[in-house]
Motif scaffolding. Structure first.
Motif, PDB file in Angstrom:
ATOM      1  N   MET A   1       0.749  -1.111   0.003  1.00 26.98           N
ATOM      2  CA  MET A   1       0.134   0.070  -0.254  1.00 26.98           C
ATOM      3  C   MET A   1       0.810   1.115   0.336  1.00 26.98           C
ATOM      4  SD  MET A   1      -3.096   1.104   0.022  1.00 26.98           S
ATOM      5  CE  MET A   1      -4.304   2.833   0.522  1.00 26.98           C
ATOM      6  N   LEU A   2       1.854   1.613   1.067  1.00 28.48           N
ATOM      7  CA  LEU A   2       2.208   2.266   0.731  1.00 28.48           C
ATOM      8  C   LEU A   2       3.469   2.047  -0.565  1.00 28.48           C
ATOM      9  CD1 LEU A   2       3.392   4.253   2.900  1.00 28.48           C
ATOM     10  CD2 LEU A   2       5.957   2.764   3.452  1.00 28.48           C
ATOM     11  N   ASP A   3       3.764   1.341  -0.938  1.00 27.11           N
ATOM     12  CA  ASP A   3       4.392   1.440  -1.805  1.00 27.11           C
ATOM     13  C   ASP A   3       3.730   2.121  -3.688  1.00 27.11           C
ATOM     14  OD1 ASP A   3       6.860   1.023  -4.083  1.00 27.11           O
ATOM     15  OD2 ASP A   3       5.283  -0.971  -4.930  1.00 27.11           O
ATOM     16  N   TRP A   4       2.198   2.118  -3.440  1.00 20.42           N
ATOM     17  CA  TRP A   4       1.495   1.894  -4.149  1.00 20.42           C
ATOM     18  C   TRP A   4       0.969   3.940  -3.998  1.00 20.42           C
ATOM     19  CZ3 TRP A   4      -4.246   3.246  -4.061  1.00 20.42           C
ATOM     20  CH2 TRP A   4      -5.001   3.040  -5.534  1.00 20.42           C
ATOM     21  N   ILE A   5       1.743   4.161  -3.247  1.00 17.84           N
ATOM     22  CA  ILE A   5       0.906   5.159  -2.614  1.00 17.84           C
ATOM     23  C   ILE A   5       1.899   6.064  -3.086  1.00 17.84           C
ATOM     24  CG2 ILE A   5       0.298   7.244  -0.336  1.00 17.84           C
ATOM     25  CD1 ILE A   5      -1.599   5.741   0.236  1.00 17.84           C
ATOM     26  N   ASP A   6       3.231   5.479  -3.075  1.00 17.07           N
ATOM     27  CA  ASP A   6       4.451   6.340  -3.109  1.00 17.07           C
ATOM     28  C   ASP A   6       4.709   6.602  -4.785  1.00 17.07           C
ATOM     29  OD1 ASP A   6       5.216   7.336  -0.375  1.00 17.07           O
ATOM     30  OD2 ASP A   6       6.664   5.666  -0.510  1.00 17.07           O
ATOM     31  N   ASN A   7       3.752   5.194  -5.410  1.00 15.65           N
ATOM     32  CA  ASN A   7       3.793   5.583  -6.647  1.00 15.65           C
ATOM     33  C   ASN A   7       2.952   6.361  -7.920  1.00 15.65           C
ATOM     34  OD1 ASN A   7       7.212   4.056  -7.068  1.00 15.65           O
ATOM     35  ND2 ASN A   7       6.499   2.460  -5.914  1.00 15.65           N
ATOM     36  N   TYR A   8       2.364   6.678  -6.621  1.00 17.61           N
ATOM     37  CA  TYR A   8       1.233   6.957  -7.381  1.00 17.61           C
ATOM     38  C   TYR A   8       1.071   7.235  -8.437  1.00 17.61           C
ATOM     39  CZ  TYR A   8      -3.777   6.686  -7.746  1.00 17.61           C
ATOM     40  OH  TYR A   8      -5.019   6.534  -7.911  1.00 17.61           O
ATOM     41  N   ASP A   9       1.761   8.457  -9.148  1.00 19.45           N
ATOM     42  CA  ASP A   9       2.066   9.701  -9.791  1.00 19.45           C
ATOM     43  C   ASP A   9       2.932   9.071 -11.327  1.00 19.45           C
ATOM     44  OD1 ASP A   9       3.735  10.810  -8.551  1.00 19.45           O
ATOM     45  OD2 ASP A   9       3.479  12.281  -8.632  1.00 19.45           O
ATOM     46  N   GLU A  10       3.694   7.608 -10.777  1.00 18.67           N
ATOM     47  CA  GLU A  10       4.813   7.495 -11.454  1.00 18.67           C
ATOM     48  C   GLU A  10       4.820   7.180 -13.184  1.00 18.67           C
ATOM     49  OE1 GLU A  10       6.879   3.476 -10.885  1.00 18.67           O
ATOM     50  OE2 GLU A  10       4.889   3.039 -11.290  1.00 18.67           O
TER      51      GLU A  10
END
Lengths: 356, 356
Positions: A1-10
């Motif tokens: 989840m953290l990974d998903w949020i941190d990479n949201y606008d990648e």
């Protein structure tokens, strides 16, 4: 989840951070000047060097106001004026003018980013594809939702099985056009300039195309109802419209669109296991709601607005042009939308199911 | 605003607070026992005195467990057993059994509150209306949304012009039926018991009927697509369905429904000036969103759930029976829904526009 949020606008599509695509912008309405131009200026790989309008005076005034090098008129553009100053054109004129500018751009060996719908009719859209393929210039249709981070992350989730098998889709795109642009003679209400109509060509295309992108399924059969009541809509069949589309794999899609209603943009995809909803979907700051089992999650992100979507779109396009990469929403992708829109108009006229 | 909030759950239909209607409940599934029975017990004007089921043993056991005086079987009911103990019947059996119990109730001069859809076919529904009119007994179809305070206050707002002229309507009602009731042989999947199908009869009726109530406009033409894939749905045409309905005054309505999808209930009405949306709309605690100009308001209220809706509905019905008042959702109102549902099935079979 953290990974998903941190990479949201990648930018999962990005393959280069080097180089610059220099643009000529054609059609200097509010969208081009207030949204597209600042989006390019904020982008990593783009720069506006030329503005093209009906009069040299208007083009030069807007160029000066916006710190752009050149302002020329359409005749000058067709004659190849300052064509060394730009590598690509962005076509934001009324629909029925797209083809002639793309033809010249192809002659000049320029890459093309053309607004949607790509032209007024399927025949003209088809010619646009031929012209660019023959000249071997890149042609992208400007579906800004494809590079919206909310839409891209939703697609990842769908691909990962978040909603299970897709079952149904609902799209709405409505706005009070005459309050936004208080002119009954505007081009969106003139079929010679807009094409088959107004609410599906200008608004419904968002629901249809974003669904095609998200589900990788195209409509195979459509039914439709359209009508106009207000005097300003006398020349177009679809002040308001509604459609029932069956997509590949029997996904049932329904849409409503109106150019004379309260503003609302909404896209919802329901599957056997979950649901993904955007509301607002196509204007303002997109809000994404994910539901699965008993859990619902609402996601908001400053990146989800039209200017940022355009910035992403221009960088995606520039990236493809600079690397000679494949373009997702190419002319043939846009042509499919034109076929769907024409089928919807045929279905509204006949009352029949129109197959694609 | 203060006044509006303070009066949110007011019963604008209430004309008496005196008297009691004593009920016999027919069809002792989970809905009747877990929702309808406690709703009557919490209501002001109702009391359950009799439970009727396929076996005397089951009826008496449930009567004892729930503090109800009498438990009888269907044969005893038809013979008029304990008919002095109740004034009205609530029919919550599978659709295709409604008529026979209503016929006996009419013979016994009892008022009838019958679940929706009112029967399996339009012919049987029609006979139900005739039977009750001939016997001069009150017949109400149990559309619980009509007495939901959120729906009633939304209707007031619509009547006051909050959304302007209605333009479009969207309704969805989907649920994973086989997860909720893990039995492939359940009556909702058997056309002999359910009628024309399952997703429109059981779910779509909510969107259609609530819209008829809110807008006071009926469909005049419908188009539809239906299909079944899962083995358990082999005998019904509409595991999933989608419809396009044109209502009076050219309001365009689209719906999607499925008995084999993620649970979602949603009703949205968009007008020229504003929008009213319920999501969830038909299950759980209803949330109402009002939008007009740039303002959106979300309203939540503990009163908006099925049991409370049923309590309101039973008191509305009792009020009408006790005062001999006109019933809003009478048999003829329910018959119109049956005609709409049949038209949707005809439209799905033919691919044509079916006019009503």
């Amino acid at each position: 989840m953290l990974d998903w949020i941190d990479n949201y606008d990648e930018r999962d599509w990005q393959t280069t951070t080097d180089g610059t695509v220099r643009y000529a912008l054609l059609g200097l309405g509010w969208w081009t000047i207030d949204v597209a131009l600042p989006a390019i200026e904020s982008s990593d790989l783009g720069e506006v060097t030329t503005l093209v309008s009906s009069s040299t005076e208007k083009a030069q005034r807007l160029a000066e106001e916006n710190g752009v090098d050149h302002g020329i008129n359409y005749d000058e553009f067709h004659d190849g004026a300052v064509s060394d100053a730009y590598d690509a054109v962005y076509v934001g004129t009324p629909n029925a003018y797209h083809l002639e500018y793309v033809e010249t751009a192809a002659d000049l060996d320029k890459a093309v980013l053309c607004e949607k719908p790509m032209e007024a009719t399927i025949d003209r859209a088809s010619r646009m594809v031929d012209v660019c393929e023959t000249a071997d210039v890149p042609l992208m249709i400007a579906y800004r939702m494809h590079t919206d981070p909310a839409v891209r992350r939703a697609k990842e989730l769908i691909d990962d099985g978040f909603i299970g098998e897709p079952v149904s889709v609902y799209g709405n795109n409505s706005q009070p056009l005459l309050e936004m642009i208080p002119d009954p003679d505007q081009w969106r209400l003139d079929p010679d300039l807009s094409g088959y109509g107004t609410s599906v060509m200008d608004l419904g295309i968002y629901s249809i195309n974003t669904t095609r992108y998200l589900l990788e399924r195209d409509p195979v059969a459509v039914q439709s109802q359209m009508s106009s009541h207000h005097d300003a809509f006398a020349d177009v069949p679809d002040e308001r419209s509604a459609a029932l589309l069956v997509l590949e794999d029997d996904v049932k899609m329904v849409t409503t669109d109106s150019q004379n209603a309260h503003e609302d943009t909404n896209l919802k995809i329901t599957g056997t296991e979950g649901q993904i909803e955007f509301q607002p979907a196509f204007h303002g700051q997109v809000e994404l709601r994910l539901s699965r089992n008993d859990l619902s999650v609402t996601i908001e992100h400053e990146a989800f607005d039209a200017e940022r979507e355009m910035e992403e779109e221009f960088d995606y396009f520039a990236n493809r042009v600079l690397t000679d990469g494949e373009i997702y929403a190419d002319g043939r992708h846009g042509l499919t939308d034109m076929r769907i829109i024409r089928a919807l108009h045929e279905a509204a006229e006949s009352g029949d199911v129109v197959e694609l």
